[in-house]
Design an enzyme around this catalytic site. Structure first.
Site, PDB file in Angstrom:
ATOM      1  N   TYR A  53       0.819  -1.210   0.000  1.00 38.06           N
ATOM      2  CA  TYR A  53       0.000   0.000   0.000  1.00 38.06           C
ATOM      3  C   TYR A  53       0.856   1.264   0.000  1.00 38.06           C
ATOM      4  CZ  TYR A  53      -4.139  -2.836   0.383  1.00 38.06           C
ATOM      5  OH  TYR A  53      -5.137  -3.743   0.104  1.00 38.06           O
ATOM      6  N   ASN A  89     -13.434   2.834  -5.146  1.00 39.75           N
ATOM      7  CA  ASN A  89     -12.017   3.149  -5.293  1.00 39.75           C
ATOM      8  C   ASN A  89     -11.428   3.742  -4.021  1.00 39.75           C
ATOM      9  OD1 ASN A  89     -12.416   2.323  -7.903  1.00 39.75           O
ATOM     10  ND2 ASN A  89     -12.510   4.393  -8.747  1.00 39.75           N
ATOM     11  N   ASP A  91      -8.533   5.627  -4.268  1.00 40.70           N
ATOM     12  CA  ASP A  91      -7.719   6.780  -4.659  1.00 40.70           C
ATOM     13  C   ASP A  91      -8.412   8.077  -4.243  1.00 40.70           C
ATOM     14  OD1 ASP A  91      -9.423   7.867  -6.887  1.00 40.70           O
ATOM     15  OD2 ASP A  91      -8.973   5.936  -7.812  1.00 40.70           O
ATOM     16  N   HIS A 106     -14.497   1.291   0.321  1.00 41.99           N
ATOM     17  CA  HIS A 106     -13.384   0.414   0.694  1.00 41.99           C
ATOM     18  C   HIS A 106     -12.220   1.165   1.319  1.00 41.99           C
ATOM     19  CE1 HIS A 106     -15.184  -2.284  -2.643  1.00 41.99           C
ATOM     20  NE2 HIS A 106     -15.749  -2.522  -1.477  1.00 41.99           N
ATOM     21  N   CYS A 114      -5.961   3.531  13.208  1.00 43.32           N
ATOM     22  CA  CYS A 114      -5.439   2.834  14.381  1.00 43.32           C
ATOM     23  C   CYS A 114      -6.298   1.605  14.656  1.00 43.32           C
ATOM     24  CB  CYS A 114      -5.442   3.758  15.598  1.00 43.32           C
ATOM     25  SG  CYS A 114      -4.905   2.936  17.125  1.00 43.32           S
ATOM     26  N   CYS A 134      -0.177   5.717  17.194  1.00 47.08           N
ATOM     27  CA  CYS A 134      -1.390   6.480  16.925  1.00 47.08           C
ATOM     28  C   CYS A 134      -1.301   7.847  17.600  1.00 47.08           C
ATOM     29  CB  CYS A 134      -2.601   5.710  17.445  1.00 47.08           C
ATOM     30  SG  CYS A 134      -4.148   6.646  17.382  1.00 47.08           S
ATOM     31  N   CYS A 137      -4.261   7.716  20.593  1.00 50.93           N
ATOM     32  CA  CYS A 137      -4.221   6.854  21.782  1.00 50.93           C
ATOM     33  C   CYS A 137      -2.823   6.343  22.103  1.00 50.93           C
ATOM     34  CB  CYS A 137      -5.179   5.674  21.620  1.00 50.93           C
ATOM     35  SG  CYS A 137      -4.620   4.410  20.442  1.00 50.93           S
ATOM     36  N   LEU A 205     -22.679  -8.942 -15.440  1.00 54.49           N
ATOM     37  CA  LEU A 205     -23.722  -7.925 -15.330  1.00 54.49           C
ATOM     38  C   LEU A 205     -24.883  -8.201 -16.280  1.00 54.49           C
ATOM     39  CD1 LEU A 205     -21.804  -4.512 -15.131  1.00 54.49           C
ATOM     40  CD2 LEU A 205     -23.175  -5.585 -13.351  1.00 54.49           C
ATOM     41  N   GLU A 207     -27.065  -6.310 -18.305  1.00 58.88           N
ATOM     42  CA  GLU A 207     -27.181  -4.943 -18.808  1.00 58.88           C
ATOM     43  C   GLU A 207     -28.628  -4.560 -19.096  1.00 58.88           C
ATOM     44  OE1 GLU A 207     -24.484  -4.533 -22.085  1.00 58.88           O
ATOM     45  OE2 GLU A 207     -22.762  -4.301 -20.737  1.00 58.88           O
TER      46      GLU A 207
END
Length: 234
Positions: A53, A89, A91, A106, A114, A134, A137, A205, A207
């Site tokens: 990531y 997404n 981004d 997502h 944290c 964190c 905390c 799908l 459609e």
């Protein structure tokens, strides 16, 4: 009141240079998705997943929104409170485009979370080394704010409420998703009208559930979608 719900997947950001997972040359050809995007992998190989990531975050830094992102931002500003933007997404291209609000189902790549207290904060395009504490905390349990496979997705409750509200004169616009993660064709049946925009037909799908289907890049479809949305919202 007539309103519109946009629901987008990886296809809307592909033209901005962000790799999708499933397409040819996508991330699934470079990585075993269950080794970088699952809760089990994170427990077994925490540092490896964090670095995956981190790399995606670095790659995101110079990416710019395209005409489809900007179209949704314009519509939100033109029709305050009547255009809801929901995306699968992680981004930040909708934010860069100037969208007033976006629900990220997502999570968001530019944020950290944290695991102890659950607080979320912006980190921009910086890295998570795995040793941070964190800021709220003090726990050394900082991770990426991304929903992986076999993890809870709390924002889905907002998606389901939006889908139910489509029955009240709502329009659903789906852009750039295969339908493998979310049953967007079923969602379309709740709406008074609906638009599907994918580069090509998707076997997963139906459609026929959509009022209008556009097989073309999201940037090419954007002016047509904007015109149809304006006709609905008046």
């Amino acid at each position: 009141m007539r309103h519109v719900v946009f629901l987008s997947g990886a296809g809307i950001s592909a033209e901005s240079g962000i790799k999708t997972f499933r397409d040819a040359g996508g991330l699934w050809e470079e990585y075993d998705v269950m080794e970088v995007c699952s809760a089990e992998a994170f427990r077994r190989r925490r540092q490896f997943v964090l670095e995956f990531y981190n790399k995606r975050r670095r790659d995101l830094a110079d990416k710019l929104p395209n005409a489809a992102h900007r179209m949704i931002a314009r519509l939100q500003k033109a029709f305050p409170g009547r255009v809801q933007n929901i995306t699968q997404n992680i981004d930040d291209l909708f934010e860069k485009a100037g969208c007033l609000e976006t629900i990220h189902l997502h999570g968001e790549l530019t944020k950290a979370r944290c695991e102890h207290c659950g607080r979320v904060w912006d980190i921009g395009y910086g890295e998570i080394a795995g040793t941070e504490r964190c800021p709220f905390c003090g726990a050394a349990k900082v991770r990426h704010h991304v929903v992986m496979f076999n993890e809870a997705a709390p924002e889905y409750s907002r998606l389901y409420r939006a889908v139910e509200a489509l029955a009240d004169e709502g329009m659903l616009v789906v852009i750039g998703t295969s339908g493998l993660v979310l049953p967007v064709d079923s969602f379309a049946r709740f709406a008074a009208s609906s638009i599907l925009n994918n580069l090509e037909p998707q076997p997963s799908l139906d459609e026929g559930a959509f009022t209008t289907v556009l097989h073309e890049p999201a940037t090419a479809a954007a002016p047509k979608i904007e015109r149809m949305v304006k006709e609905v919202l008046g």
